[in-house]
Scaffold this active site. Structure first.
Site, mmCIF file in Angstrom:
data_model
loop_
_atom_site.group_PDB
_atom_site.id
_atom_site.type_symbol
_atom_site.label_atom_id
_atom_site.label_comp_id
_atom_site.label_asym_id
_atom_site.label_seq_id
_atom_site.Cartn_x
_atom_site.Cartn_y
_atom_site.Cartn_z
ATOM 1 N N HIS A 1 11.873 49.824 75.438
ATOM 2 C CA HIS A 1 12.566 51.322 76.310
ATOM 3 C C HIS A 1 13.288 52.128 74.913
ATOM 4 O O HIS A 1 13.234 52.976 74.543
ATOM 5 C CB HIS A 1 13.563 50.880 76.795
ATOM 6 N N GLY A 2 13.256 51.597 73.568
ATOM 7 C CA GLY A 2 14.267 52.364 72.027
ATOM 8 C C GLY A 2 14.489 51.435 71.013
ATOM 9 O O GLY A 2 14.454 49.982 71.641
#
Lengths: 468, 323
Positions: free
Chosen positions: A322-323
């Site tokens: 996701h990040g």
């Protein structure tokens, strides 16, 4: 140009769809060319300087896929392809994270220049990893460069999914190049697109405004403010991403391509296992098929706890996907741990009542989403602290800037959003039930009017998943 | 109903309803954009920034001779007839220089104003962060139908029905209430004590982007040949004394932005003690009470008359040989 913008809805989408069907009357190649051109133009409006990156990624994976034809050792080719894709991800998404942590750990002073984030890099990279794995197992045929480029850059999903497999979408696209404009599909497409648009511009952005105000003051939140911010973000994320996916499904259906649904009323889940079957379904499919299953297969003798270790690891990787921040790693770990617990409880056959399960799941999700949204772990801790051990009950300061009328309207929409996401029909239900009749016409008209009104009010926030 | 029928009916229904709504909004024209705005009297309803920004397109150029920009500190200054000029108060609650510059330059591009006033409180240069994204050309389209417009329309209807009055008059002046004089002195003293220390909130720092916006506004005034008059609003004397060094540095830094033709009035100088000594002129450390705002307006009126008279005389002198 985002999917919820006037230029996309009234200019890009009609032109690209009309152009596709006109080109198709002349030749299939022209229709393919038009579709690819539309996709590249769309991507260029989002991330113009990274268009070469998208094209480079397409070329890399095309050549790796071609190498499977004559390679005696397909595992080596696959490994090369996966490493190539991971290098792209590391350079463009994780470089700063890796260097910062290296500096912190080793006391070094490496520096890399700041750069913007290439839109959709996480999505088109894992989509192509899935393609290479499927190729190595002989599940899909090699695509020619033209088809491969369309598969990767198809504008409805290139930025934020749904993550599709080549085997899912390419046969449909092949049929679509020969099929004519289908009014039945088009009316369903418009209907589902409008639902998505409404979810994004009316509901997600309303929740988002409240969430942003709360998360803007993580150290100052009182008990109720912290809960309000946390709940607002959970629903913002749901409506934002599921709204995007509905718009993507609607856009693709206009050319007779049915994309997979990504959400199925996730806030009705009675456990984390069920939640991941309903939330970001195509990512769950990727985690299960391409991360978890190979890990489990690699064990000589599979035990419950080994399977749980694989679960924890797969979810941590999914969190990091996701990040590039520790908050996402912890988010993945938390979900992994919750899945382990959920599996353990099921194994012991001590499943609590549906109501208790639903409440416990909801509370866990709200807490986990705080970690997901907070700028760093320290501030996530501050908000969680305010939610559990508050110093004050209520302090209206973060929400002072919202005008009194806006507060009433916002509160009404948020209540509506909570009720329909917990008890109302999902997009999948609505799409399945859709038949062209007066009731649906009235519903679609009202939905469209509110969506247009909010679009013209300049309160729209960017898509949350655009940065992933 | 066939799918084809559904699609056509849906498109027709949307087009019809959007058309009716837009027609109604154009007819109401709350922002004075769609027909001759001269002679109309419009008030700020709903979102202040959205409304004042849209007024700069037609309503202000067609109805006013002068504008005053500033923050909430100048929002209650009754500017309606300063020096005999119809003046509109474009000050914004929490307004910063970047926002004031947008309003000012947009209005200057569209009208011929006789003077541009700027109330320059230190707050306006401390940050360049705009409070909303409403002051952009795209907002023009919002006047055809948007949440801001419907909030404003709702407020307009409440005002017309006498249920809830707009807090602004037709000159853009915010109608604050006045705190009672007895507690006022305590509030002002508290504010002075708080802001006087280094830990006080008043930093007097100047944000480079905000300063650049000030320079751009001054440049726009010069470009359109509009006299530019800036002033720092008065602070209570005890607060002036407590922050004297920082205040002097701030004033001299700001003064450097002005050209020789511009006027910069510092109301925190000793000659204006008659304003700053009286606690009753203030609501707290920064904002003026209504009597204080009226006194400052009177002072501005006198100064402006003198400035305009001198400019008029100079212009006549310059023009004389040509005749």
């Amino acid at each position: 140009m985002q999917l919820n913008s006037f230029p996309y809805i009234f200019l890009f989408l009609p032109i690209s769809i009309a152009g596709f069907f006109l080109a198709q009357r002349i030749s299939v190649s022209l229709a393919k060319g038009w579709l690819l051109l539309s996709a590249l133009v769309f991507y260029a409006t989002q991330s113009p300087k990274y268009l070469p990156l998208l094209l480079g990624s397409i070329l890399l994976n095309f050549f790796v896929s071609r190498a499977f034809r004559n390679a005696p050792d397909s595992r080596r080719v696959l490994l090369t392809g996966i490493i190539g894709n991971l290098v792209i991800l590391c350079v463009f998404k994780y470089a700063h994270f890796l260097v910062d942590n290296c500096n912190l750990l080793l006391g070094t002073h490496f520096h890399i220049p700041a750069m913007s984030f290439p839109a959709g890099v996480s999505f088109f990279t894992i989509q192509q990893i899935m393609y290479l794995v499927d190729r190595s197992e002989g599940l899909v045929d090699h695509l020619n460069l033209f088809d491969h480029a369309i598969f990767v850059a198809f504008f409805p999903y290139v930025l934020m999914g749904p993550i599709v497999r080549a085997g899912q979408v390419m046969p449909q696209l092949a049929k679509s190049f020969a099929a004519r404009w289908n009014t039945e599909n088009a009316s369903r497409a418009v209907f589902i697109f409008l639902i998505g648009l409404f979810k994004k511009v009316v509901l997600a952005d309303t929740f988002g405004r409240w969430a942003n105000l709360g998360f803007g003051y993580p150290d100052r939140l009182a008990f109720l403010d912290a809960w309000l911010a946390a709940i607002a973000f959970a629903f913002q994320l749901y409506f934002d991403f599921s709204g995007y996916c509905d718009m993507a499904v609607g856009s693709a259906l206009l050319i007779n391509v049915q994309l997979p649904q990504n959400f199925d009323a996730p806030f009705r889940a009675q456990g984390i296992i069920e939640f991941w079957r309903r939330w970001h379904i195509t990512l769950t499919d990727f985690i299960t098929t391409y991360l978890y299953t190979p890990m489990v297969r690699s064990f000589r003798k599979l035990t419950f706890w080994k399977a749980m270790m694989a679960t924890l690891l797969a979810m941590t990787i999914a969190g990091l996907w996701h990040g590039a921040a520790w908050t996402y790693v912890v988010f993945g770990l938390l979900h992994g741990a919750a899945l382990v617990l959920n599996n353990y409880v099921r194994r012991r056959k001590k499943v609590p009542s549906p109501l208790v399960s639903r409440i416990a799941t909801g509370l866990f999700l709200i807490f986990a989403f705080v970690v997901f949204r907070a700028p760093d772990l320290a501030r996530a801790g501050s908000i969680l602290h305010s939610m559990v051990l508050p110093a004050r009950l209520f302090d209206p300061s973060p929400y002072d800037v919202i005008d009194s009328t806006d507060r009433i309207v916002g509160a009404a929409w948020m209540l509506f959003g909570v009720v329909i996401s917990v008890a109302g029909p999902s997009s999948t239900d609505l799409q399945t039930r859709f038949t062209p009749n007066r009731r649906m016409l009235a519903f679609a008209t009202v939905t469209a009017l509110f969506a247009i009104l909010y679009m013209n009010s300049m309160v729209s926030l960017g898509f949350v998943y655009r940065d992933f | 109903m066939t799918s084809r029928g559904f699609l056509w009916r849906l498109l027709a229904a949307i087009a019809l309803l959007v058309g009716v709504a837009v027609g109604l909004n154009v007819w109401m024209d709350l922002y004075g954009l769609f027909r001759n705005a001269a002679g109309r009297s419009l008030k700020v309803y709903g979102e202040e920034r959205n409304c004042k920004y849209l007024f700069t397109y037609r309503y202000l150029p067609e109805n006013f001779d002068a504008l005053m920009l500033g923050s909430s500190v100048s929002e209650n200054i009754p500017v309606d007839r300063l020096a005999g000029l119809r003046t509109y108060n474009l000050s914004l609650s929490g307004g910063v220089m970047t926002e004031a510059a947008k309003l000012g330059t947009n209005a200057l591009q569209r009208g011929h104003f006789k003077v541009l006033l700027l109330s320059l409180h230190r707050y306006m240069l401390e940050s360049a962060e705009e409070k909303t994204n409403f002051m952009v050309p795209e907002r023009y389209w919002g006047a055809f139908g948007s949440m801001q417009l419907y909030t404003a329309s709702f407020a307009y209807l409440l005002d017309r029905a006498g249920i809830r009055r707009s807090p602004f008059d037709e000159y853009g002046v915010q109608l604050y209430g006045l705190a009672t004089p007895t507690t006022q002195s305590e509030i002002v003293r508290d504010a002075a004590a708080f802001h006087s220390g280094q830990s006080g909130r008043w930093s007097f720092k100047i944000n480079p982007r905000a300063y650049h916006a000030l320079e751009e506004l001054i440049h726009a005034a010069h470009e359109h040949n509009v006299p530019f008059v800036a002033f720092t609003p008065p602070m209570p004397t005890i607060l002036q004394e407590a922050t004297a060094k920082r205040l002097a540095d701030f004033d001299s830094a700001v003064a450097a932005a002005f050209g020789p033709q511009d006027v910069f009035i510092e109301f925190n100088r000793p000659e204006y003690r008659f304003l700053s000594d009286d606690f009753a002129n203030f609501r707290e450390g920064a904002h003026l009470s209504d009597p204080g705002a009226r006194k400052l307006a009177g002072e501005l009126d006198t100064l402006l008359r003198g400035i305009l008279a001198r400019r008029g005389a100079a212009a006549a002198e310059l023009a004389a040989p040509a005749r």
